[in-house]
Design a protein around this motif. Structure first.
Motif, PDB file in Angstrom:
ATOM      1  N   UNK A 186      -0.208 -13.210  -7.250  1.00  0.00           N
ATOM      2  CA  UNK A 186       0.257 -11.822  -7.143  1.00  0.00           C
ATOM      3  C   UNK A 186      -0.252 -11.237  -5.820  1.00  0.00           C
ATOM      4  N   UNK A 187       0.559 -10.410  -5.174  1.00  0.00           N
ATOM      5  CA  UNK A 187       0.111  -9.763  -3.943  1.00  0.00           C
ATOM      6  C   UNK A 187       0.275  -8.249  -4.031  1.00  0.00           C
ATOM      7  N   UNK A 188      -0.652  -7.532  -3.364  1.00  0.00           N
ATOM      8  CA  UNK A 188      -0.452  -6.081  -3.203  1.00  0.00           C
ATOM      9  C   UNK A 188       0.720  -5.888  -2.232  1.00  0.00           C
ATOM     10  N   UNK A 189       1.359  -4.741  -2.294  1.00  0.00           N
ATOM     11  CA  UNK A 189       2.510  -4.467  -1.415  1.00  0.00           C
ATOM     12  C   UNK A 189       2.272  -3.129  -0.707  1.00  0.00           C
ATOM     13  N   UNK A 190       3.016  -2.853   0.375  1.00  0.00           N
ATOM     14  CA  UNK A 190       2.788  -1.581   1.079  1.00  0.00           C
ATOM     15  C   UNK A 190       2.962  -0.353   0.180  1.00  0.00           C
ATOM     16  N   UNK A 191       3.829  -0.409  -0.829  1.00  0.00           N
ATOM     17  CA  UNK A 191       3.948   0.768  -1.691  1.00  0.00           C
ATOM     18  C   UNK A 191       2.987   0.719  -2.883  1.00  0.00           C
ATOM     19  N   UNK A 192       2.428  -0.446  -3.151  1.00  0.00           N
ATOM     20  CA  UNK A 192       1.423  -0.563  -4.215  1.00  0.00           C
ATOM     21  C   UNK A 192       0.163  -1.116  -3.585  1.00  0.00           C
ATOM     22  N   UNK A 193      -0.546  -0.208  -2.908  1.00  0.00           N
ATOM     23  CA  UNK A 193      -1.652  -0.607  -2.043  1.00  0.00           C
ATOM     24  C   UNK A 193      -2.956   0.039  -2.529  1.00  0.00           C
ATOM     25  N   UNK A 194      -3.836  -0.754  -3.156  1.00  0.00           N
ATOM     26  CA  UNK A 194      -5.085  -0.164  -3.661  1.00  0.00           C
ATOM     27  C   UNK A 194      -5.955   0.412  -2.546  1.00  0.00           C
ATOM     28  N   UNK A 195      -5.733  -0.020  -1.306  1.00  0.00           N
ATOM     29  CA  UNK A 195      -6.584   0.424  -0.192  1.00  0.00           C
ATOM     30  C   UNK A 195      -6.025   1.662   0.505  1.00  0.00           C
ATOM     31  N   UNK A 196      -4.931   2.185  -0.024  1.00  0.00           N
ATOM     32  CA  UNK A 196      -4.278   3.328   0.626  1.00  0.00           C
ATOM     33  C   UNK A 196      -5.173   4.565   0.620  1.00  0.00           C
ATOM     34  N   UNK A 197      -4.937   5.443   1.613  1.00  0.00           N
ATOM     35  CA  UNK A 197      -5.675   6.714   1.619  1.00  0.00           C
ATOM     36  C   UNK A 197      -4.971   7.747   0.745  1.00  0.00           C
ATOM     37  N   UNK A 198      -3.792   7.400   0.254  1.00  0.00           N
ATOM     38  CA  UNK A 198      -3.042   8.334  -0.597  1.00  0.00           C
ATOM     39  C   UNK A 198      -3.263   8.001  -2.072  1.00  0.00           C
ATOM     40  N   UNK A 199      -3.895   8.938  -2.818  1.00  0.00           N
ATOM     41  CA  UNK A 199      -4.202   8.659  -4.234  1.00  0.00           C
ATOM     42  C   UNK A 199      -2.953   8.258  -5.031  1.00  0.00           C
ATOM     43  N   UNK A 200      -1.805   8.803  -4.677  1.00  0.00           N
ATOM     44  CA  UNK A 200      -0.582   8.484  -5.410  1.00  0.00           C
ATOM     45  C   UNK A 200      -0.243   6.985  -5.280  1.00  0.00           C
ATOM     46  N   UNK A 201      -0.398   6.483  -4.052  1.00  0.00           N
ATOM     47  CA  UNK A 201      -0.120   5.055  -3.824  1.00  0.00           C
ATOM     48  C   UNK A 201      -1.152   4.177  -4.522  1.00  0.00           C
ATOM     49  N   UNK A 202      -2.380   4.657  -4.572  1.00  0.00           N
ATOM     50  CA  UNK A 202      -3.417   3.887  -5.267  1.00  0.00           C
ATOM     51  C   UNK A 202      -3.118   3.825  -6.763  1.00  0.00           C
ATOM     52  N   UNK A 203      -2.624   4.957  -7.291  1.00  0.00           N
ATOM     53  CA  UNK A 203      -2.268   5.016  -8.708  1.00  0.00           C
ATOM     54  C   UNK A 203      -1.141   4.012  -8.997  1.00  0.00           C
ATOM     55  N   UNK A 204      -0.172   4.019  -8.093  1.00  0.00           N
ATOM     56  CA  UNK A 204       0.952   3.070  -8.243  1.00  0.00           C
ATOM     57  C   UNK A 204       0.470   1.634  -8.177  1.00  0.00           C
ATOM     58  N   UNK A 205      -0.498   1.405  -7.283  1.00  0.00           N
ATOM     59  CA  UNK A 205      -1.036   0.043  -7.131  1.00  0.00           C
ATOM     60  C   UNK A 205      -1.707  -0.404  -8.431  1.00  0.00           C
ATOM     61  N   UNK A 206      -2.475   0.508  -9.016  1.00  0.00           N
ATOM     62  CA  UNK A 206      -3.180   0.165 -10.249  1.00  0.00           C
ATOM     63  C   UNK A 206      -2.179  -0.136 -11.370  1.00  0.00           C
TER      64      UNK A 206
END
Ligand code: XLS
Ligand code: ZN
Length: 338
Positions: A87-107
């Protein structure tokens, strides 16, 4: 006196055939079964399935589809076959993002992949799940990629962002009995973590031991710190109960039996502390990889999908890969230990 230990399970990555298991495609299911049945004859006891990313509205269906795929394998006499997932993280599902929304999506995305791993009866989910694979950070307001010190500083803050997400994912994965094996991947493919040492630093800030490491010989050879430091790192990771998975893959990601695989210095420290599966990872020259991995070599033709030709088939390369891997494992396991 020799150690006389038994050989570990050897898995084959489905990157030999595809990046997408298409779990809802009934035709492809049959192809998967026939690949597995042929490959089992060579001694493979498990397989690594790449899990293609999808959108949130599909996660529930994905889990259903992979459950059905597992049931189908079971119904075809393959209940004993072990599965791990890639499995890989993706630019829209990025746990390292500075945007909490994207981190939520990643989780949410990564949790759904843990569920898929469970649905497949798997206990290991591996891959680049901290920083999106192949996505090199760019400077604000320009499209210029950042490198060297600027990149390392950027990664520091990205790792900081990702730690609590990975820890929460680890807690979730514990309930599902799935280990998370993060892969350090060479700088040619992805911005970081490239080195085992970088991943170990990252993990220092992640409490859950369910979150651990996969060591892949290809990346270790290209970006690692050399055999002495490697042996110490392996011991430390194992002491922390974080050595969750191992892949053997040559630097060119092609045929293993004719390659510069550092068998002895790579496997010796691992076999001292690890008895989990070892996956053979070969990237066939299929459409999905040719550009990103700059594959100039010919495709190993795929039985049931490609017309036969005079060059080696995917099965031949897989057979020779397991022969070489077992031979080298035996050599090390049979070496008397002082
Ligand atoms: C490579 C990895 C794999 C892919 C990214 O060695 O095993 O995770 O490169 O999906
Ligand atoms: Zn790998």
């Amino acid at each position: 006196m020799s150690k006389q230990l038994s050989l570990p399970d050897i898995y084959l990555s489905f990157f030999m055939f595809t990046t997408n298991m298409k779990p809802d495609d009934l035709n492809y299911r049959q192809i998967v079964v026939s690949h597995i049945k042929e490959l089992q004859k060579f001694g493979y006891s498990g397989f690594e399935f790449p899990i293609a990313p999808t959108h949130p509205e599909n996660y529930d269906t994905d889990i259903e589809n992979y459950t059905n795929l597992r049931h189908y394998l079971d119904s075809q006499g393959l209940a004993e076959v072990k599965i791990s997932t890639n499995v890989g993280a993706t630019p829209s599902c990025d746990p390292s993002s500075t945007y909490p929304e994207q981190q939520k999506q990643a989780l949410e995305y990564l949790k759904s992949r843990v569920d898929i791993t469970e649905a497949l009866g798997g206990e290991i989910m591996m891959g680049p799940i901290v920083i999106p694979y192949g996505s090199y950070p760019v400077k604000d307001f320009t499209n210029n990629t950042i490198w060297s010190d600027a990149l390392q500083d950027e990664l520091e803050s990205r790792y900081k962002n990702a730690r609590p997400i990975l820890n929460e994912l680890g807690q979730y994965a514990t309930e599902k009995n799935v280990k998370l094996a993060i892969e350090p991947i060479t700088h040619w493919e992805t911005p970081g973590p490239n080195k085992l040492s970088q991943l170990m630093d990252f993990l220092e800030g992640v409490e859950s031991k369910q979150v651990g490491v996969v060591i892949d010989s290809a990346h270790e050879t290209l970006d690692g710190d050399g055999p002495e430091i490697f042996a110490r790192q392996v011991r430390q990771i194992a002491n922390e109960k974080r050595l969750h998975y191992v892949q053997v893959s040559p630097p060119d990601r092609g045929a293993i039996h004719t390659s510069w695989m550092p068998w002895e210095p790579f496997l010796t420290p691992i076999l001292e502390v690890y008895n989990g599966p070892i996956a053979v990872e070969i990237f066939n020259a299929i459409e999905a990889f040719i550009e990103s991995l700059r594959l100039t070599r010919r495709k190993f033709w795929i039985p049931e999908e490609d017309p036969a030709n005079e060059y080696p088939s995917a099965y031949e390369i897989a057979e020779k890969a397991i022969e070489a891997t077992q031979r080298e494992l035996k050599k090390i396991l049979d070496t008397p230990k002082c």
